[in-house]
Design an enzyme around this catalytic site. Structure first.
Site, mmCIF file in Angstrom:
data_model
loop_
_atom_site.group_PDB
_atom_site.id
_atom_site.type_symbol
_atom_site.label_atom_id
_atom_site.label_comp_id
_atom_site.label_asym_id
_atom_site.label_seq_id
_atom_site.Cartn_x
_atom_site.Cartn_y
_atom_site.Cartn_z
ATOM 1 C CG HIS A 133 53.518 42.930 37.364
ATOM 2 N ND1 HIS A 133 54.543 42.254 37.823
ATOM 3 C CD2 HIS A 133 53.425 44.711 37.673
ATOM 4 C CE1 HIS A 133 54.377 43.150 39.175
ATOM 5 N NE2 HIS A 133 53.919 44.488 38.896
ATOM 6 C CG HIS A 142 32.827 37.638 38.525
ATOM 7 N ND1 HIS A 142 31.461 38.013 38.619
ATOM 8 C CD2 HIS A 142 33.127 38.939 37.786
ATOM 9 C CE1 HIS A 142 31.012 39.355 37.872
ATOM 10 N NE2 HIS A 142 32.058 40.067 37.096
#
Ligand code: COA
Length: 203
Positions: A133, A142
């Site tokens: 979150h 990446h």
């Protein structure tokens, strides 16, 4: 309506992106790649030409399937299109609560993106990666296979979080870093570089 999609980068990573596009029900036209020694197809999918041939496909959407962030950024600027495809595997778990995933990003199978996470352009959220979150993931990042970013993590542009690496909650990693495979980042990283080990240290 089903989208027509071309992948830039005919590689192993490109094949995984191809699989996502096919599973999503969109129409995969083929690959573009500047490597002229490639055969004319990859896993039965045609290699249509070099990157510059994108101009022949005005109806298509494009996604860059190249792991190297510098090259991904360069191509995203050279290919003059606003028609970037965002590839989301049907088995990725993505919250609808305040999440945003920008254009050209790929989210692979079993990745989890939780509420409040914001992910930039042309990122790779690889197989089984966890973006918890309220993360902020900047462009060209990446997050490798099985890497875990806890809540409120910030990852700067073009940083590569290696396979199985972990970043503790509330930690910020600056741009242009390489976080090695299996590293555990427990403190903010403010200097560009390669970090390995537990706890992660610059090499
Ligand atoms: C960190 C990394 C970039 C270093 O690569 P490199 O510069 O080629 O480094 P080398 O392989 O020459 O290793 C240099 C030293 O660091 C050590 N090392 C390398 N990667 C390490 C890692 N992830 N954790 C701990 N030690 C590591 C090596 O054992 C070696 O130690 P030594 O000098 O005592 O022998 C690379 O090993 C890595 O972890 N890449 C991640 C790749 C990845 O996640 N791919 C997934 C794609 S989905």
């Amino acid at each position: 309506m089903r989208k027509k999609v071309i992948i830039i980068g005919a590689s192993g990573h490109g094949k995984v992106v191809a699989d996502i596009i096919q599973k999503s029900g969109d129409i995969l036209l083929g690959f573009l790649d500047d490597n002229k020694s490639l055969p004319d197809q990859l896993s039965g999918i045609p290699i249509l030409g070099t990157v510059n041939d994108y101009k022949k496909y005005s109806q298509a959407k494009f996604i860059i399937a190249i792991g190297n962030a510098e090259i991904r950024e360069r191509i995203s600027k050279e290919v003059k299109t606003d028609s970037w495809y965002t590839a989301i595997h049907p088995n990725a778990v993505i919250s609808k609560l305040d999440t945003r995933i920008d254009q050209g990003t790929v989210v692979m199978a079993n990745a989890v993106i939780n509420p409040g996470a914001v992910i930039g352009k042309h990122c790779i959220i690889n197989t089984g990666a966890i973006v918890e979150h309220d993360n902020t993931i900047e462009d060209y990042v990446h997050v490798s296979v099985g890497a875990k970013l806890a809540g409120n993590v910030h990852v700067g542009r073009k940083t590569w979080v290696g396979i199985g690496a972990t970043v503790k909650n509330n930690v910020s990693v600056c741009e242009d870093c390489m976080i090695g495979a299996g590293a555990v980042v427990i403190n903010n990283i403010v200097e560009k570089g390669t970090y390995i080990g537990i706890p992660a240290r610059i090499v």
